[in-house]
Design an enzyme around this catalytic site. Structure first.
Site, PDB file in Angstrom:
ATOM      1  N   GLY A  15       0.822  -1.212   0.000  1.00  0.00           N
ATOM      2  CA  GLY A  15       0.000   0.000   0.000  1.00  0.00           C
ATOM      3  C   GLY A  15       0.856   1.263   0.000  1.00  0.00           C
ATOM      4  N   ASN A  94      -6.562   3.844  10.106  1.00  0.00           N
ATOM      5  CA  ASN A  94      -6.029   2.569  10.576  1.00  0.00           C
ATOM      6  C   ASN A  94      -6.024   2.437  12.093  1.00  0.00           C
ATOM      7  OD1 ASN A  94      -4.116   4.656   9.686  1.00  0.00           O
ATOM      8  ND2 ASN A  94      -2.588   3.441  10.747  1.00  0.00           N
ATOM      9  N   GLN A 122      -7.160   0.538   4.418  1.00  0.00           N
ATOM     10  CA  GLN A 122      -7.924  -0.023   5.540  1.00  0.00           C
ATOM     11  C   GLN A 122      -9.374  -0.314   5.156  1.00  0.00           C
ATOM     12  OE1 GLN A 122      -7.300  -1.050   8.648  1.00  0.00           O
ATOM     13  NE2 GLN A 122      -5.117  -0.656   8.455  1.00  0.00           N
ATOM     14  N   SER A 142      -4.052  -2.733  -0.299  1.00  0.00           N
ATOM     15  CA  SER A 142      -2.958  -3.621   0.096  1.00  0.00           C
ATOM     16  C   SER A 142      -3.568  -4.965   0.507  1.00  0.00           C
ATOM     17  CB  SER A 142      -2.202  -2.997   1.271  1.00  0.00           C
ATOM     18  OG  SER A 142      -1.117  -3.799   1.637  1.00  0.00           O
ATOM     19  N   HIS A 144      -2.765  -7.611   2.331  1.00  0.00           N
ATOM     20  CA  HIS A 144      -2.790  -8.251   3.660  1.00  0.00           C
ATOM     21  C   HIS A 144      -3.874  -7.659   4.566  1.00  0.00           C
ATOM     22  CE1 HIS A 144      -0.121  -4.872   4.751  1.00  0.00           C
ATOM     23  NE2 HIS A 144      -0.437  -5.117   5.996  1.00  0.00           N
ATOM     24  N   THR A 180       9.932  -7.064 -12.718  1.00  0.00           N
ATOM     25  CA  THR A 180       9.222  -8.330 -12.885  1.00  0.00           C
ATOM     26  C   THR A 180       8.107  -8.446 -11.856  1.00  0.00           C
ATOM     27  OG1 THR A 180      11.237  -9.310 -13.703  1.00  0.00           O
ATOM     28  CG2 THR A 180       9.549 -10.838 -12.938  1.00  0.00           C
ATOM     29  N   CYS A 268       7.680   4.037  19.276  1.00  0.00           N
ATOM     30  CA  CYS A 268       8.796   4.166  20.207  1.00  0.00           C
ATOM     31  C   CYS A 268      10.049   4.479  19.416  1.00  0.00           C
ATOM     32  CB  CYS A 268       8.998   2.883  21.002  1.00  0.00           C
ATOM     33  SG  CYS A 268       7.620   2.533  22.079  1.00  0.00           S
TER      34      CYS A 268
HETATM   35  N1  PLP Z   1      -2.414   3.167   4.454  1.00  0.00           N
HETATM   36  C1  PLP Z   1      -3.054   2.746   5.544  1.00  0.00           C
HETATM   37  C2  PLP Z   1      -4.306   3.445   5.968  1.00  0.00           C
HETATM   38  C3  PLP Z   1      -2.566   1.648   6.265  1.00  0.00           C
HETATM   39  O1  PLP Z   1      -3.196   1.246   7.369  1.00  0.00           O
HETATM   40  C4  PLP Z   1      -1.387   1.026   5.831  1.00  0.00           C
HETATM   41  C5  PLP Z   1      -0.808  -0.112   6.588  1.00  0.00           C
HETATM   42  O2  PLP Z   1      -1.106  -0.344   7.717  1.00  0.00           O
HETATM   43  C6  PLP Z   1      -0.764   1.510   4.672  1.00  0.00           C
HETATM   44  C7  PLP Z   1      -1.301   2.570   4.010  1.00  0.00           C
HETATM   45  C8  PLP Z   1       0.493   0.887   4.165  1.00  0.00           C
HETATM   46  O3  PLP Z   1       0.257  -0.373   3.609  1.00  0.00           O
HETATM   47  P1  PLP Z   1       1.479  -1.388   3.433  1.00  0.00           P
HETATM   48  O4  PLP Z   1       1.840  -1.859   4.785  1.00  0.00           O
HETATM   49  O5  PLP Z   1       0.944  -2.470   2.538  1.00  0.00           O
HETATM   50  O6  PLP Z   1       2.577  -0.624   2.800  1.00  0.00           O
END
Ligand code: PLP
Length: 334
Positions: A15, A94, A122, A142, A144, A180, A268
């Site tokens: 992302g 997030n 998100q 993204s 995951h 690639t 942190c």
């Molecule tokens: N944007 C938001 C709102 C996210 O929560 C995150 C990841 O937590 C990202 C972008 C970044 O995504 P990635 O970890 O796949 O780079």
């Protein structure tokens, strides 16, 4: 996401890359316009990029939010100007799950002919998302975040919107992203998207029910808590809770010992703790921000999981609020 054709999608490594690629490309076509409008609660992949662009000579305007995470729309409208090169913002946050009205915002932005990028990392698969109804030029996702593999993302680029490749080299992705392709991960992203669409209603209904039950139990069993962003529109899976007077980091460590994975928005750095910029932007002070913990729920989270988790959270908060816990001498606080 409702793209009109596969030519509107490029695959990326994550992302963050999708966000960078969209923002850098839009700015490369902005001529003499130097203003970027974003918000005060963006993910670091946009926030830190905008800070870097500020050093490169762009004027970055961060629109604020209220105590519930709602965007200040009057401030936003007033900020749009003939000098605006780009508007970039998230669809859902997030840390709190709060949702911005990107459809309404997009209408205003596009009326003025300004490029509009939405970070839907998100939001994707958790709330309805269809670029046919969303007046956006670019939209990032993204894999995951919706049960796909880590390390693969995608960027939607509306047909007709000019785009300059972020990575220079071979002609992959129709010349818009050299290198690639990570085929296995892209297939994983595709499968995760299909499953997310198939299970959209049942999955999100379940997750929201579980999240709401969890919050109700916490409210009933633990005094002096508040739900950050709890009264504004929110994703179904997120719960950001402020346990007044509790050290959030100590709580995370304790919960981890019981196999409960939660998180705080704080970072942190070199031994000192930076409170969450999202919660500070919502008007919390440092202590309130540092006593906040985020819980997330998924399709596999069951009622018995949350009952177990709540029992442990109750114990943990009681301990951390009791005289038995001494932050200065405790391992948890280090
Ligand atoms: N944007 C938001 C709102 C996210 O929560 C995150 C990841 O937590 C990202 C972008 C970044 O995504 P990635 O970890 O796949 O780079």
């Amino acid at each position: 996401m409702g793209a009109a054709s596969e030519t509107e999608i490029i695959f990326t490594s994550c992302g963050s890359e999708s966000n960078s690629a969209a923002i850098r490309s839009a700015l490369s076509f902005s001529g003499s316009k130097r203003e970027i409008i974003t918000t005060s609660i963006e993910h670091s992949s946009i926030r830190k990029l905008c800070q870097a662009l500020g050093k490169e000579g762009y004027f970055v305007r961060e629109i604020g939010v209220d105590s519930n995470g709602r965007l200040n729309m009057a401030e936003f409208k007033e900020a749009l100007s003939p000098q605006t090169a780009l508007v970039t913002m998230m669809m859902a946050n997030n840390e709190t799950g709060n949702i911005f009205p990107v459809e309404e915002i997009g209408l205003m932005v596009k009326q003025k002919g300004i490029p509009f990028h939405v970070d839907a990392v998100q939001a994707a698969a958790k709330i309805a998302l269809n670029v046919k109804n969303l007046p956006v030029d670019f939209l990032s996702i993204s894999a995951h975040k919706f049960n796909g593999p880590k390390g693969v993302g995608a960027l939607y680029i509306r047909s007709g919107v000019p785009f300059k490749s972020f990575i220079i080299g071979g002609g992959q992705e129709r010349g818009r992203r050299a290198g690639t392709e990570n085929v296995a991960s892209i297939v994983g992203l595709g499968m995760a998207s299909e499953l997310a669409v198939q299970n959209f209603e049942t999955q999100n209904r379940h997750v929201e029910l579980i999240r709401n039950k969890f919050e109700k139990m916490i409210q009933e069993k633990i005094p002096n808590i508040s739900i950050n962003g709890g009264t504004a529109p929110r994703l179904p899976n997120t719960s950001n809770i402020q346990f007044h007077g509790v050290d959030g980091e100590a709580m995370l460590l304790k919960l981890d010992q019981h196999w409960i994975c939660a998180s705080s928005g704080s970072a942190c750095t070199s031994g000192s703790r930076e409170p969450s910029h999202v919660l500070l932007a919502m008007g919390l002070d440092q202590d309130q921000a540092n006593s906040s913990v985020r819980f997330s729920f998924g399709a596999v989270t069951s009622e018995s999981d949350i009952a177990d988790a709540v029992a442990i959270i109750v114990q943990t908060v009681e301990y951390l609020r009791s005289g038995e816990y001494h932050p200065k001498h405790s391992k948890e606080a280090s």
